[in-house]
Design a protein around this motif. Structure first.
Motif: not given
Length: 357
Positions: A159-160, A206-209, A252-254
Motif C-alpha cells: 500500500g501507499l 485500488f492502489q495497484m496502478d 482495478a486490474k484493468k
C-alpha cells in the motif's frame, strides 16, 4: 518466464558447480526426472530451499500469518550460524536457488552477510534472494554489505501512504519511502535486483496502478502482486476470495494493465488463479522446501507453523531423510490423489476460483 528470471537462469547455467560437485548436481537432476516419471512420492535432493534465518520482526502487518492463530503461538528466535552452514553443507551441490526469508525480518538476522558469503564460497552460481520490510534499523548498512552478493532483495509494501500505515502496523510510510529511496540508490547499477511486492487485499487493491507510478519515481524496475492467502488466517471465511471476481477488482486490474503500458520499463508480475481447484495446484510438496529457524521442516512458506504440522527437524536428521520419510510421502500421496490435507484448507492455491477478467 520473465526477463529477470531468465537472466537468473542464465547466470546459473554459466556458473554450475565444478569438479565432483558437478557430477552430484547432474546426477541429482537425472534422479529428479526419474522419480517424476515413475510417479514416485519420493524426491531428489532439493534444488531450491528456504531458510527462515529470523523469526523476529519489528512490525505487525495485517496480511502476515504470524499475526493470527498459530502464528501467534510460534516460537521466536534466530537460526544459529553453525546450523545455517550445516544445512548449506548438505544441500549446496544440488541447489539452483536459496531464499533467506521466513516469518521474520531477514535484515534483523545478525549473521546474514556471513551466510551469503558462505553460500557464495560454495558456488557463486546459486541464486540468493531475501524478502525484507525496509524498516529494520540497519537496512542501509545491510544493503551496502550485500550489494552485488545477493541476487534479489524483495521489499514488502502492501500500500501507499495511509493504506500502507493501516496494513503495516508499527511502521510509517514517510519513513519507509525514505528508506526505500536510499536502498534503491545503493543498489542502482549493481547486480542486486530490487523488487516491490504487494499482497493484494480489499484494503489496497485500488492502489495497484499507483504502485507502478511510485516504483517509477523510486527507480525500481520490478513489481510483483500476489493474492491474500487465507490458509493461516482461520478467522476469515473462504468467501473472501469472491472479491477477486468482483466488478470493482476487475476495474482495478484493468487500471493496472493500463499502468503497465504507461510504465513499460517496469517488469510486472501478478499471481493468477488457476481455473482448476485442488491440492494438485500447489507446488510446495515437491519444491521450495521450508526450514524454520529451529530446524523444523514445515509444509510451505505461506503457513510455516511446525506446531500445527512438521515433517521433522533438519538439525537432528539429514534433510533428504526428512523429505522422504513416511509422513512427507503420505502428504504427497494426497497431492497425487488431489485430496487436500486439512492443514492446507483455505489456501489460494487450492480454494480460490478463477479470477475475473
Amino acid at each position: 518466464m520473465t526477463k529477470r528470471k531468465l537472466l537468473k537462469a542464465l547466470k546459473r547455467l554459466r556458473q554450475l558447480p565444478g569438479g565432483r560437485a558437478f557430477f552430484k548436481y547432474s546426477g541429482n537432476k537425472l534422479r529428479h526426472f526419474a522419480l517424476s516419471a515413475s510417479n514416485s512420492t519420493r524426491v531428489a535432493q532439493p534444488s531450491t530451499i528456504m531458510l527462515e534465518l529470523s523469526a523476529h520482526c519489528n512490525i505487525h502487518c495485517t496480511i502476515c500469518p504470524r499475526e493470527y492463530d498459530y502464528g501467534q503461538q510460534m516460537e521466536k528466535g534466530f537460526m544459529s550460524l553453525t546450523q545455517a552452514k550445516h544445512l548449506i553443507d548438505q544441500t549446496w551441490p544440488y541447489l539452483d536457488s536459496i531464499g533467506l526469508t521466513g516469518m521474520g525480518e531477514t535484515f534483523l538476522y545478525p549473521h546474514l552477510e556471513e551466510v551469503v558469503d558462505y553460500i557464495r564460497a560454495k558456488n557463486k552460481g546459486i541464486v540468493i534472494s531475501a524478502s525484507i520490510n525496509a524498516y529494520a534499523p540497519k537496512t542501509e548498512e545491510y544493503a551496502l554489505r550485500l550489494k552485488n552478493k545477493i541476487d534479489t532483495i524483495q521489499v514488502s509494501i502492501d500500500g501507499l501512504n495511509e493504506v500502507y500505515n493501516k496494513i503495516r502496523v508499527g511502521s510509517n510510510f514517510e519513513k519507509f519511502s525514505s528508506n526505500l529511496r536510499v536502498l534503491a540508490g545503493i543498489l542502482k547499477d549493481s547486480s542486486t535486483d530490487l523488487m516491490l511486492n504487494m499482497v493484494v487485499t480489499q484494503d489496497n487493491y485500488f492502489q495497484m496502478d499507483q504502485l507502478l507510478a511510485f516504483a517509477k519515481t523510486i527507480g525500481i524496475r520490478y513489481v510483483n502482486f500476489t493474492i491474500f492467502n487465507l490458509a493461516a488466517v482461520t478467522g476469515i471465511d473462504a468467501s473472501y476470495y469472491e472479491f477477486y471476481q468482483s466488478a470493482e477488482f476487475l476495474e482495478a486490474k484493468k487500471a493496472l494493465e493500463n499502468a503497465k503500458k504507461e510504465f513499460s520499463g517496469i517488469e510486472t508480475t501478478f499471481w493468477e488463479t488457476n481455473p482448476e481447484k485442488g491440492f494438485r495446484n500447489c507446488p510446495f510438496p515437491w519444491t521450495h522446501f521450508y526450514i524454520c529457524w529451529n530446524g523444523e521442516v514445515a509444509p510451505c512458506c505461506a503457513k510455516p507453523f511446525p506446531k500445527e504440522l512438521s515433517f521433522g527437524n533438519a538439525f537432528e536428521k539429514p534433510l533428504l531423510e526428512i523429505l522422504n520419510n513416511q509422513k512427507y510421502r503420505s502428504f504427497r500421496k494426497l497431492w497425487q490423489e488431489n485430496k487436500t490435507h486439512p492443514f492446507c484448507s483455505k489456501c489460494h492455491f487450492i480454494d480460490l476460483p478463477a479470477m475475473a477478467r
